[in-house]
Scaffold this motif. Structure first.
Motif, PDB file in Angstrom:
ATOM      1  N   TYR A   1       0.816  -1.218   0.000  1.00 18.88           N
ATOM      2  CA  TYR A   1       0.000   0.000   0.000  1.00 18.88           C
ATOM      3  C   TYR A   1       0.848   1.266   0.000  1.00 18.88           C
ATOM      4  O   TYR A   1       0.341   2.354   0.233  1.00 18.88           O
ATOM      5  CB  TYR A   1      -0.960  -0.004   1.186  1.00 18.88           C
ATOM      6  CG  TYR A   1      -2.100  -0.984   1.028  1.00 18.88           C
ATOM      7  CD1 TYR A   1      -3.113  -0.742   0.100  1.00 18.88           C
ATOM      8  CD2 TYR A   1      -2.169  -2.144   1.783  1.00 18.88           C
ATOM      9  CE1 TYR A   1      -4.156  -1.638  -0.062  1.00 18.88           C
ATOM     10  CE2 TYR A   1      -3.214  -3.049   1.629  1.00 18.88           C
ATOM     11  CZ  TYR A   1      -4.202  -2.792   0.713  1.00 18.88           C
ATOM     12  OH  TYR A   1      -5.239  -3.666   0.545  1.00 18.88           O
ATOM     13  N   LYS A   2       2.141   1.103  -0.219  1.00 23.11           N
ATOM     14  CA  LYS A   2       3.062   2.250  -0.327  1.00 23.11           C
ATOM     15  C   LYS A   2       2.921   3.235   0.822  1.00 23.11           C
ATOM     16  O   LYS A   2       2.892   4.455   0.631  1.00 23.11           O
ATOM     17  CB  LYS A   2       2.845   2.983  -1.659  1.00 23.11           C
ATOM     18  CG  LYS A   2       3.067   2.107  -2.876  1.00 23.11           C
ATOM     19  CD  LYS A   2       3.189   2.964  -4.141  1.00 23.11           C
ATOM     20  CE  LYS A   2       3.481   2.140  -5.357  1.00 23.11           C
ATOM     21  NZ  LYS A   2       2.310   1.915  -6.216  1.00 23.11           N
TER      22      LYS A   2
ATOM     23  N   GLY B   1      -0.740   1.154  -9.072  1.00 27.50           N
ATOM     24  CA  GLY B   1      -0.853   0.807  -7.655  1.00 27.50           C
ATOM     25  C   GLY B   1      -1.510  -0.558  -7.499  1.00 27.50           C
ATOM     26  O   GLY B   1      -2.305  -0.983  -8.335  1.00 27.50           O
TER      27      GLY B   1
ATOM     28  N   SER C   1      -3.576  -3.081  -4.655  1.00 24.62           N
ATOM     29  CA  SER C   1      -4.058  -3.351  -3.306  1.00 24.62           C
ATOM     30  C   SER C   1      -4.244  -4.858  -3.196  1.00 24.62           C
ATOM     31  O   SER C   1      -4.369  -5.551  -4.201  1.00 24.62           O
ATOM     32  CB  SER C   1      -5.326  -2.580  -2.963  1.00 24.62           C
ATOM     33  OG  SER C   1      -6.280  -2.730  -3.956  1.00 24.62           O
TER      34      SER C   1
ATOM     35  N   VAL D   1      -3.440   3.163   5.465  1.00 19.22           N
ATOM     36  CA  VAL D   1      -3.046   3.035   4.054  1.00 19.22           C
ATOM     37  C   VAL D   1      -3.594   4.181   3.203  1.00 19.22           C
ATOM     38  O   VAL D   1      -3.097   4.427   2.102  1.00 19.22           O
ATOM     39  CB  VAL D   1      -3.499   1.681   3.440  1.00 19.22           C
ATOM     40  CG1 VAL D   1      -2.958   0.512   4.242  1.00 19.22           C
ATOM     41  CG2 VAL D   1      -4.990   1.592   3.300  1.00 19.22           C
TER      42      VAL D   1
ATOM     43  N   ARG E   1     -10.493  -2.032   3.044  1.00 18.45           N
ATOM     44  CA  ARG E   1      -9.198  -1.378   2.957  1.00 18.45           C
ATOM     45  C   ARG E   1      -8.663  -1.448   1.526  1.00 18.45           C
ATOM     46  O   ARG E   1      -8.187  -0.462   0.971  1.00 18.45           O
ATOM     47  CB  ARG E   1      -8.217  -2.055   3.917  1.00 18.45           C
ATOM     48  CG  ARG E   1      -6.806  -1.488   3.874  1.00 18.45           C
ATOM     49  CD  ARG E   1      -5.916  -2.123   4.913  1.00 18.45           C
ATOM     50  NE  ARG E   1      -5.689  -3.552   4.643  1.00 18.45           N
ATOM     51  CZ  ARG E   1      -4.999  -4.355   5.446  1.00 18.45           C
ATOM     52  NH1 ARG E   1      -4.489  -3.905   6.565  1.00 18.45           N
ATOM     53  NH2 ARG E   1      -4.838  -5.628   5.133  1.00 18.45           N
ATOM     54  N   ALA E   2      -8.798  -2.640   0.923  1.00 14.42           N
ATOM     55  CA  ALA E   2      -8.281  -2.822  -0.438  1.00 14.42           C
ATOM     56  C   ALA E   2      -9.046  -1.969  -1.446  1.00 14.42           C
ATOM     57  O   ALA E   2      -8.460  -1.401  -2.358  1.00 14.42           O
ATOM     58  CB  ALA E   2      -8.346  -4.292  -0.818  1.00 14.42           C
TER      59      ALA E   2
ATOM     60  N   TYR F   1      -8.458   1.949  -1.145  1.00 16.45           N
ATOM     61  CA  TYR F   1      -7.155   2.377  -1.640  1.00 16.45           C
ATOM     62  C   TYR F   1      -7.215   2.499  -3.161  1.00 16.45           C
ATOM     63  O   TYR F   1      -7.689   1.591  -3.850  1.00 16.45           O
ATOM     64  CB  TYR F   1      -6.095   1.357  -1.243  1.00 16.45           C
ATOM     65  CG  TYR F   1      -4.692   1.763  -1.587  1.00 16.45           C
ATOM     66  CD1 TYR F   1      -4.005   2.682  -0.804  1.00 16.45           C
ATOM     67  CD2 TYR F   1      -4.057   1.234  -2.705  1.00 16.45           C
ATOM     68  CE1 TYR F   1      -2.719   3.056  -1.117  1.00 16.45           C
ATOM     69  CE2 TYR F   1      -2.760   1.615  -3.031  1.00 16.45           C
ATOM     70  CZ  TYR F   1      -2.099   2.521  -2.231  1.00 16.45           C
ATOM     71  OH  TYR F   1      -0.820   2.901  -2.555  1.00 16.45           O
TER      72      TYR F   1
ATOM     73  N   ALA G   1      -6.080   1.855  -6.223  1.00 16.09           N
ATOM     74  CA  ALA G   1      -5.112   1.082  -6.994  1.00 16.09           C
ATOM     75  C   ALA G   1      -5.763   0.588  -8.275  1.00 16.09           C
ATOM     76  O   ALA G   1      -6.954   0.304  -8.298  1.00 16.09           O
ATOM     77  CB  ALA G   1      -4.624  -0.103  -6.174  1.00 16.09           C
TER      78      ALA G   1
END
Lengths: 248, 220
Positions: A149-150, B65, B67, B88, B134-135, B138, B140
């Motif tokens: 997640y950088k 990105g 995730s 994150v 969470r994934a 984010y 990505a």
């Protein structure tokens, strides 16, 4: 409360009886004589100045050790070579008798700084070892997650490393404070700076004021316990405050 | 298009991948099926850069990105549900927006009332929902899921898959969905491949993705 008071009373009583049985106050003053001496010391200005200076020295060395021990411990946790470099040095400091360092420090530093240096030197390995141990416990899987997640480096430090180190630091803080008191006062006995509990211990011994020796020792014990209680309280307050702050 | 090109990977004596290639179409859900322990996770890790192949390369992922929904949820045990999200999200969104984005996404998986709870206070299914949230929160381009529903009972699995579909509708992205369960794949995937053997080969590709996912000599 009685579970604490009664054992305390028991030991004081035993002390009193032993002193009466021996009948040589020069070798073993009674508990009541010692307490009377302590009460006589309390209202004098010199007593409080002495305590204040000793506290400053202990805290100075202790906090410096906490700061540098944590800093170098974290660095060594990241870098195997650095750890290999530090490890023998820390081990050597650990197993060297504190008196060797005190005598050496007497040559190196002015008398007032000797106890600070000694408290630092004895507490430093405690913090270093605790932090290096804690760094080894950091969960690789969480670091991998943060990597995917950088997450920024400082957020990883604050979010993963610090919480992992916290229980290790907690232990070192409590143990280090107790150790710091003992070695700093021992250093004061030999370096005899102005305004120092250790210097008073030394004088009491020279002038055969044994009840003074016992009274000042009680002061050290009392201060050591007081600081431990205060520190534990501060640490647990920090913990609940952190938890509350997190939930908001 | 994400291209896995001629990957080789060996662990000691065990040769896991030998000249393995795969094309992954973007913007779709690709299920990667195969028995447990066949090397699916290693493939995922090589695609998202957690592990380096011995030879070969993955193209089309530069600057993108990822995730990742891990098999074990990998939540910060000392942090609250909300803090696990913002941990994150702070980077890409900044502190304020991260909170907003986190709460929005938590609402979608019905965890908003548990924002102040620690992971240990949640059920296994709730933790898995948090990991999904969470994934998806984010930003990505590529989402990697490694057996995210393993060990969950059927009802919970369907509920999680429902959340997955809702989240995907809000934030469409390329999804690599690793599972050993063909039923899960049927429910969510646009395309599927099956991995098997030592070294790993692609045993079958779904008709809809055959042209794009099966470039290599997968079958005799």
């Amino acid at each position: 409360m009685p579970t604490r008071i009664i054992p305390l009373l028991f030991w004081f009583l035993l002390w009193e009886l032993a002193a009466a049985w021996m009948g040589k106050p020069l070798l073993l003053p009674s508990a009541s004589q010692t307490l009377a001496t302590l009460v006589r010391l309390l209202p004098t200005a010199g007593f409080w100045t002495t305590i204040a200076y000793s506290i400053l020295r202990v805290l100075g060395g202790f906090l410096l050790a906490a700061f540098l021990g944590t800093l170098t411990g974290v660095a060594c946790g990241f870098n195997r070579f650095l750890e290999a470099l530090f490890r023998p040095m820390v081990a050597a400091v650990r197993s060297t008798p504190v008196l060797s360092f005190i005598l050496l420090a007497l040559l190196w530093f002015p008398s007032g700084q000797v106890p600070v240096f000694i408290a630092f030197l004895m507490c430093y390995p405690l913090f270093w070892t605790a932090v290096v141990g804690g760094m080894g416990q950091v969960d690789r899987k969480l670091l991998e997650m943060a990597h995917i997640y950088k997450v920024r480096r400082r957020d990883v430090l604050a979010g993963i490393y610090l919480p992992t180190l916290e229980p290790f630091l907690r232990g070192a803080l409590v143990n280090g404070l107790g150790l710091g008191w003992k070695v700093a006062v021992a250093a004061e006995v030999l370096s005899r700076p102005r305004h120092a509990i250790g210097a008073n211990l030394h004088d009491a011994k020279i002038y055969l004021e044994t009840e003074g020796l016992f009274a000042w020792t009680l002061v050290v014990v009392g201060l050591s316990i007081l600081f431990e209680v205060l520190f534990k309280k501060a640490l647990s307050l920090g913990k609940t405050a952190g938890a509350k702050g997190g939930a908001s | 298009m994400i291209r896995v090109e001629h990957l080789w990977k060996r662990f000691g004596e065990l040769s896991l991948y030998e000249d393995f290639s795969l094309d992954i179409p973007e913007g779709r859900v690709l299920a990667i099926l195969g028995p447990s322990g066949c090397g699916k996770t290693t493939l995922l890790n090589m695609i998202c850069g957690l592990e380096a192949p011995d030879r070969g390369r993955v193209t089309g992922v530069e600057g993108k990105g990822f995730s990742y929904v891990f098999q074990e949820t990998r939540l910060l045990p000392w942090a609250t549900v909300l803090e696990n999200m913002t941990f994150v999200l702070k980077g890409p969104f900044g502190k304020e927006k991260a909170r907003e984005r986190a709460m929005e996404t938590l609402e979608m998986v019905r965890l908003e009332e548990f924002a102040g709870y620690k992971p240990s206070q949640l059920s296994g299914g709730m933790r898995q929902r948090l990991s999904l949230a969470r994934a998806f929160a984010y930003p990505a381009e590529i989402l990697v899921m490694d057996e995210p529903f393993k060990g969950q009972d059927r009802g919970l699995k369907e509920e999680l898959l429902g959340h997955f579909k809702n989240l995907l509708a809000r934030d469409p992205r390329t999804v690599l969905f690793v599972t050993h369960d063909p039923e899960e794949a049927d429910l969510v995937a646009d395309a599927r491949i099956l991995l098997e053997g030592r070294p790993v080969r692609m045993m079958q590709g779904d008709g809809s993705s055959a042209s794009s996912t099966q470039r290599n000599d997968e079958l005799e």
